[in-house]
Design an enzyme around this catalytic site. Structure first.
Site, PDB file in Angstrom:
ATOM      1  N   LYS A  74      52.680  13.636  23.563  1.00 41.52           N
ATOM      2  CA  LYS A  74      52.717  13.274  24.973  1.00 41.52           C
ATOM      3  C   LYS A  74      53.088  11.805  25.149  1.00 41.52           C
ATOM      4  CE  LYS A  74      47.651  12.939  25.094  1.00 41.52           C
ATOM      5  NZ  LYS A  74      47.466  11.570  25.567  1.00 41.52           N
ATOM      6  N   ASP A 119      44.267  12.709  20.586  1.00 41.04           N
ATOM      7  CA  ASP A 119      44.717  11.343  20.261  1.00 41.04           C
ATOM      8  C   ASP A 119      43.838  10.625  19.226  1.00 41.04           C
ATOM      9  OD1 ASP A 119      46.480  11.994  22.251  1.00 41.04           O
ATOM     10  OD2 ASP A 119      45.928  10.389  23.620  1.00 41.04           O
ATOM     11  N   CYS A 163      42.056   9.973  28.262  1.00 42.71           N
ATOM     12  CA  CYS A 163      42.783  11.184  27.900  1.00 42.71           C
ATOM     13  C   CYS A 163      41.881  12.395  27.688  1.00 42.71           C
ATOM     14  CB  CYS A 163      43.633  10.915  26.660  1.00 42.71           C
ATOM     15  SG  CYS A 163      44.911   9.663  26.949  1.00 42.71           S
TER      16      CYS A 163
END
Length: 213
Positions: A116, A16, A165
């Site tokens: 995601k 990310d 994450c």
């Protein structure tokens, strides 16, 4: 200077690294932009045979957005599918510039992008499994099988956010039978206040006192 390559059974997972998580973005991580040069250098060095990036890629109506809940503010907690859920500012909406992989990184060595958070009813932190959904299950993303088919036994994980994450990705990798290592200096948290808990969760030693001053 040449770099020795990592063993062929080791993959890099970059989690990310997207503009919306950088300072000035709607869900800014603490010093999130500080990791961009290091990750760019790491990818340019071609030290890993397999490189995977994850990308938050939410529909605008995503259940994790506080804006989609009446009278709720960002970072409030609700119960979702029987589990605690943090409500977040609207971020990484699919197709927006803030959801792009960071443009200052050379991504040409990527083998796979795992998007995601695409299900509007389920949040998704880990690269390996979504968060709990209906029925209490955590649906797999398919990454574990993809890695195993390529002989990968160990993963190195960097990116954002260290306390969410990235941490969930490392924990899931271990739970799924991979060796896993967080590249701590190439991660940043939503808030530094979480670092002690993250270290404790991973069994990492506390930093020397002079680094805290």
């Amino acid at each position: 200077m040449s770099h020795a390559n990592h063993p062929s059974d080791t993959a890099l997972i970059v989690v990310d690294v997207q503009p919306d998580f950088m300072p000035g973005g709607p869900l800014a991580c603490h010093e999130g932009d500080a990791i961009v040069p290091g990750i760019d250098a790491l990818l340019r060095a071609r030290r890993y045979r397999h490189v995977v990036a994850t990308q938050d890629w939410h529909p605008r109506e995503h259940v994790s957005f506080a804006a989609n809940h009446a009278d709720r503010t960002p970072f409030a907690q609700i119960t979702l599918h029987g589990q605690p859920q943090t409500l977040w500012p609207v971020h990484c909406v699919a197709g927006t510039p803030g959801a792009a992989l960071h443009p200052s990184i050379d991504w040409t060595s990527l083998d796979l992008i795992v998007r995601k958070g695409t299900d509007p009813a389920v949040d998704s932190y880990s690269a390996f499994r979504e968060n709990h959904g209906p029925g209490g299950t955590r649906p797999p993303t398919g990454l574990a099988g993809w890695l195993r088919e390529r002989g990968v036994a160990e993963v190195h994980v960097c990116g954002l956010a260290r306390d969410v994450c990235v941490l969930w990705t490392v924990q899931d990798a271990l739970a799924l039978g991979f060796r896993a290592h967080m590249l701590w200096e190439l991660t940043r948290p939503v808030t530094p206040a979480s670092d002690d808990a993250t270290r404790a969760t991973l069994g990492l030693p506390s930093p020397p006192q002079e680094q805290l001053e």
